[in-house]
Design an enzyme around this catalytic site. Structure first.
Site, PDB file in Angstrom:
ATOM      1  N   ASP A  51     -26.074   7.418 -15.622  1.00 29.77           N
ATOM      2  CA  ASP A  51     -26.531   6.498 -14.580  1.00 29.77           C
ATOM      3  C   ASP A  51     -27.968   6.860 -14.261  1.00 29.77           C
ATOM      4  O   ASP A  51     -28.262   7.987 -13.859  1.00 29.77           O
ATOM      5  CB  ASP A  51     -25.666   6.642 -13.316  1.00 29.77           C
ATOM      6  N   ASP A  69     -13.389  -1.685 -14.360  1.00 30.20           N
ATOM      7  CA  ASP A  69     -13.230  -0.554 -13.451  1.00 30.20           C
ATOM      8  C   ASP A  69     -11.797  -0.574 -12.940  1.00 30.20           C
ATOM      9  O   ASP A  69     -11.318  -1.611 -12.486  1.00 30.20           O
ATOM     10  CB  ASP A  69     -14.184  -0.676 -12.257  1.00 30.20           C
TER      11      ASP A  69
END
Lengths: 193, 254
Positions: free
Chosen positions: B130, B11
């Site tokens: 997600d 990330d």
């Protein structure tokens, strides 16, 4: 000078980056005059066969490639375009390798994406220093059928031809530029031909 | 035989690698270029970068580090986070990324999947989903897990496949950051109904979790972040372990 043939049919950044990291002088071009003077041509390809052949025809490069006599390396779609015909868009290819390109049968996940073992059948200088059954990175939904110029095979859904060689023409279905150290080695071998 | 892929995920915020625990509490753990190179050397099969800033003025920073990463990496890498349109996609691909990953934008405007597939090829489009189990349903969340949508994960997966996605990155929000194993149920379900590669994400805490997800589901890759960043699991050890348990992986000594 090494030429990367950029016919606008896909991303060539990773091939460029690999040559940069090998500290090789090269030019990215689709210009016939520049290509004629090149000592080697890399012919990458990601994208659609029909569109790629259209571009090669527009650029009037078909004849030139067919008659090229110095080392020539087709990568992925580049290798597929070297064949007679591709099922992708029912496309007539360059006709260098007398065989067809077919879509994988729908029996497993498509595309064939990831690292897979390559079985080399001949001890070509381009494959020097590459251990048998090493893994290379593949991304494709179409494969090159069996042919007399097949020099390596791979197995996914079925056994298919993943490298060809005919005279000065070389083709690999996998991506040397994405296959870490061994891919780098193959590219280096090609540059040293 | 096609090898199962091990994918470290990084990330990135403001050009630095961070990892959220349940998408919050970010910790700074390095330079993307350095980490990318380290992972390639350790035997990672592929990398995924998710830019979690991706605001207007961060765009240039993003392109800059993608270019730098592309120069040192000779394995494929995916870039995602905040992609809004085809121009963003083109800029990232031109910078040298092998695939782009889209999430929220795909839900808001599903036709973008088709557009990217047409213009660049299906293999460039990873759709990140997600998912969270709620009221006996698997629901799709967007905006980094903050917004619940009407979509059911099963239907959405099928739809993105039909629209031309080349791959699905399925993150279980129930498992992400918990380190107690991948979401076997939903991964198993999704891989049975679609015919494109699925990357398992969320929940890896040890080597056994990777073995479990490869044994019990048809995923072709497994992704993890913090356990690799903090060297709780070493990639070479993990691959050796998987090989010993008959999971085909690329295992090379460097």
């Amino acid at each position: 000078m090494i030429a990367i043939l950029d016919y606008g049919a896909g991303n060539i950044t990773s091939v460029k980056n690999l040559l940069f990291s090998l500290k090789v002088n090269f030019v990215v071009t689709s210009d016939l005059e520049v290509l004629e003077k090149s000592e080697k041509i890399i012919f990458p390809g990601v994208g659609h066969a029909e569109f790629a052949m259209l571009r090669l025809n527009e650029l009037k490069l078909v004849n030139f490639i067919q008659n090229y006599t110095k080392p020539f390396l087709g990568i992925c779609l580049g290798m597929q375009l070297m064949c007679n015909h591709s099922e992708e868009g029912n496309t007539k290819g360059l006709g260098i390798i007398p065989t067809k390109v077919k879509r994988f049968p729908d029996k497993d996940i498509i595309p064939h994406m990831g690292w897979n073992e390559v079985n080399f059948h001949y001890n070509l200088s381009i494959f020097q220093g590459i251990p048998q059954n090493s893994d290379f990175y593949f991304v494709h939904s179409y494969y090159v059928e069996e042919n007399p110029f097949c020099v390596a095979r791979c197995n996914y859904i079925l056994e298919f031809c993943c490298a060809v060689q005919k005279d000065n023409f070389y083709g690999v279905q996998f991506h040397p530029e994405k296959s870490s150290e061994l891919g780098k080695k193959i590219m280096l071998n090609f540059l040293n031909l | 035989m096609l090898k199962k892929r091990i994918i470290p995920c990084l990330d990135v915020k403001d050009g630095r690698v961070v990892k959220g625990i349940k998408f919050e509490n970010l910790k700074d753990s390095g330079d993307p270029v350095e980490l990318a190179y380290r992972y390639m050397q350790e035997g990672a099969d592929e990398l995924v970068f998710l830019d979690i800033t991706a605001t207007e003025n961060q765009r240039q920073t993003l392109i800059q580090w993608v270019k730098e990463v592309a120069k040192v990496l000779q394995i494929p890498f995916t870039v995602g986070g905040g992609i809004r349109n085809l121009d963003d996609v083109k800029a990232i691909i031109d910078a040298g990324a092998d695939k782009i990953s889209i999430n929220s934008i795909a839900v808001k405007n599903p036709s973008i999947i088709e557009s990217i597939a047409k213009q660049f090829g299906s293999q460039f489009v990873v759709v990140a989903i997600d998912t969270k189990y709620k009221n006996q349903q698997n629901k799709v969340f967007i905006a980094g897990g903050k917004i619940e949508t009407e979509l059911q994960t099963e239907n959405w997966s099928k739809e993105v496949e039909n629209l031309g996605a080349g791959e699905i990155l399925l993150t279980s929000m129930d498992h992400d950051g918990e380190k107690n194993g991948f979401a076997i149920d939903i991964l198993s379900k999704i891989t049975q109904i679609i015919n494109i590669p699925v990357i398992a994400s969320g929940g890896a805490g040890n080597k056994q979790h990777f073995l479990e997800v490869f044994q019990k589901t048809k995923v072709t890759a497994a992704l993890a972040a913090s356990i690799f960043h903090y060297q709780i699991v070493n990639i070479q050890d993990l691959k050796k372990y998987l090989l010993e348990h008959q999971i085909p992986v690329r295992y090379a000594k460097y």
